[in-house]
Design a protein around this motif. Sequence first.
Motif, PDB file in Angstrom:
ATOM      1  N   LEU A 158       0.857  -1.184   0.000  1.00 49.26           N
ATOM      2  CA  LEU A 158       0.000   0.000   0.000  1.00 49.26           C
ATOM      3  C   LEU A 158       0.891   1.231   0.000  1.00 49.26           C
ATOM      4  CD1 LEU A 158      -2.923   1.195   0.323  1.00 49.26           C
ATOM      5  CD2 LEU A 158      -2.451   1.262   2.778  1.00 49.26           C
ATOM      6  N   LEU A 159       0.734   2.084  -1.007  1.00 52.47           N
ATOM      7  CA  LEU A 159       1.475   3.334  -1.111  1.00 52.47           C
ATOM      8  C   LEU A 159       0.517   4.472  -0.804  1.00 52.47           C
ATOM      9  CD1 LEU A 159       3.433   2.694  -4.445  1.00 52.47           C
ATOM     10  CD2 LEU A 159       4.224   2.279  -2.098  1.00 52.47           C
ATOM     11  N   VAL A 160       0.767   5.197   0.275  1.00 49.45           N
ATOM     12  CA  VAL A 160      -0.120   6.287   0.691  1.00 49.45           C
ATOM     13  C   VAL A 160       0.534   7.612   0.317  1.00 49.45           C
ATOM     14  CG1 VAL A 160      -1.403   7.332   2.592  1.00 49.45           C
ATOM     15  CG2 VAL A 160      -0.941   4.861   2.606  1.00 49.45           C
ATOM     16  N   SER A 161      -0.133   8.355  -0.559  1.00 46.05           N
ATOM     17  CA  SER A 161       0.452   9.587  -1.079  1.00 46.05           C
ATOM     18  C   SER A 161      -0.640  10.651  -1.228  1.00 46.05           C
ATOM     19  CB  SER A 161       1.178   9.301  -2.397  1.00 46.05           C
ATOM     20  OG  SER A 161       1.904  10.426  -2.853  1.00 46.05           O
ATOM     21  N   HIS A 162      -0.448  11.532  -2.201  1.00 41.09           N
ATOM     22  CA  HIS A 162      -1.279  12.719  -2.387  1.00 41.09           C
ATOM     23  C   HIS A 162      -1.884  12.716  -3.790  1.00 41.09           C
ATOM     24  CE1 HIS A 162       0.753  14.496   1.211  1.00 41.09           C
ATOM     25  NE2 HIS A 162       1.724  13.703   0.787  1.00 41.09           N
ATOM     26  N   GLY A 163      -2.913  13.528  -3.978  1.00 39.01           N
ATOM     27  CA  GLY A 163      -3.665  13.517  -5.227  1.00 39.01           C
ATOM     28  C   GLY A 163      -2.844  13.725  -6.481  1.00 39.01           C
ATOM     29  N   ASP A 164      -2.131  14.850  -6.569  1.00 34.21           N
ATOM     30  CA  ASP A 164      -1.374  15.140  -7.790  1.00 34.21           C
ATOM     31  C   ASP A 164      -0.290  14.092  -8.065  1.00 34.21           C
ATOM     32  OD1 ASP A 164      -2.450  17.390  -9.178  1.00 34.21           O
ATOM     33  OD2 ASP A 164      -0.440  18.223  -9.389  1.00 34.21           O
ATOM     34  N   PRO A 165       0.548  13.745  -7.083  1.00 37.93           N
ATOM     35  CA  PRO A 165       1.577  12.730  -7.362  1.00 37.93           C
ATOM     36  C   PRO A 165       1.008  11.395  -7.817  1.00 37.93           C
ATOM     37  CG  PRO A 165       2.149  13.929  -5.386  1.00 37.93           C
ATOM     38  CD  PRO A 165       0.762  14.364  -5.764  1.00 37.93           C
ATOM     39  N   LEU A 166      -0.098  10.972  -7.217  1.00 40.34           N
ATOM     40  CA  LEU A 166      -0.683   9.688  -7.612  1.00 40.34           C
ATOM     41  C   LEU A 166      -1.258   9.764  -9.018  1.00 40.34           C
ATOM     42  CD1 LEU A 166      -2.392   8.614  -4.274  1.00 40.34           C
ATOM     43  CD2 LEU A 166      -0.419   7.521  -5.374  1.00 40.34           C
ATOM     44  N   GLN A 167      -1.922  10.864  -9.358  1.00 41.06           N
ATOM     45  CA  GLN A 167      -2.469  10.998 -10.713  1.00 41.06           C
ATOM     46  C   GLN A 167      -1.356  11.040 -11.746  1.00 41.06           C
ATOM     47  OE1 GLN A 167      -6.828  12.616  -9.930  1.00 41.06           O
ATOM     48  NE2 GLN A 167      -5.772  13.303 -11.721  1.00 41.06           N
ATOM     49  N   ILE A 168      -0.277  11.713 -11.408  1.00 42.75           N
ATOM     50  CA  ILE A 168       0.859  11.790 -12.325  1.00 42.75           C
ATOM     51  C   ILE A 168       1.489  10.410 -12.493  1.00 42.75           C
ATOM     52  CG2 ILE A 168       3.202  12.711 -12.568  1.00 42.75           C
ATOM     53  CD1 ILE A 168       2.083  15.310 -11.188  1.00 42.75           C
ATOM     54  N   MET A 169       1.655   9.676 -11.388  1.00 38.53           N
ATOM     55  CA  MET A 169       2.245   8.340 -11.482  1.00 38.53           C
ATOM     56  C   MET A 169       1.366   7.418 -12.318  1.00 38.53           C
ATOM     57  SD  MET A 169       3.666   5.687  -8.618  1.00 38.53           S
ATOM     58  CE  MET A 169       2.156   5.285  -7.798  1.00 38.53           C
ATOM     59  N   LEU A 170       0.074   7.441 -12.096  1.00 34.28           N
ATOM     60  CA  LEU A 170      -0.821   6.584 -12.882  1.00 34.28           C
ATOM     61  C   LEU A 170      -0.746   6.925 -14.365  1.00 34.28           C
ATOM     62  CD1 LEU A 170      -3.854   6.470 -10.451  1.00 34.28           C
ATOM     63  CD2 LEU A 170      -2.545   4.487 -11.247  1.00 34.28           C
ATOM     64  N   THR A 171      -0.711   8.207 -14.675  1.00 28.14           N
ATOM     65  CA  THR A 171      -0.595   8.638 -16.065  1.00 28.14           C
ATOM     66  C   THR A 171       0.702   8.119 -16.676  1.00 28.14           C
ATOM     67  OG1 THR A 171      -1.883  10.633 -15.587  1.00 28.14           O
ATOM     68  CG2 THR A 171      -0.534  10.664 -17.587  1.00 28.14           C
TER      69      THR A 171
END
Length: 196
Positions: A158-171
């Motif tokens: 489980l990686l707990v992070s923040h909205g922008d970083p997670l959206q960028i990583m998924l992209t």
Amino acid sequence: MSIRFHAASGQRCNRYLLMRHGHSQANAQHLIISTPGRGLASFGLSEQGEAQLKALLAAWRWPAPTRILHSDFLRTTETAGRVAAHFGLELQPEPRLRERNFGAFEGLADSHYHDVWVHDARDPEHREYGVESVASVAARMQGVVASLEQSLRDETVLLVSHGDPLQIMLTALEGRLLSKHRDREPLLPASITVLD
């Protein structure tokens, strides 16, 4: 200018759950809190965030994590701590999972996110207003998964992070243009996304 990261190919050695922190005091106050100076010790979970996590854990429907890594900001540490306590796991802080640094907009109204995202759509390497570039966020976030793939086998992380970083990583992991990261459906507080 647009940058495309090549999608990860082949099977991963581990399973990954990506979690955005629960609703925070920064969310409640509509503030951008993106630097360690403010984020490490202040602006933890709001009452709404605590309630979100309680409901999420009561109705958990994902594979049980065997390991939890989290941004060391207070809101992500508190979020990860609630999940870790539920599953009897240790916490592992990972600074590469921190919030994107929003530069000159630190401490200001969250309406300024849009000002940054307009530039993101034109150039994922921009550093207008002193912000951390999308390309830089993508590199450090992908680096977390790459290092875990080298050191772990058959874990559910489980990686707990923040909205922008997670959206960028998924992209990035989907091999899509980084300039399009805001085209994704926004990740809600206390939401979990399974990394396929």
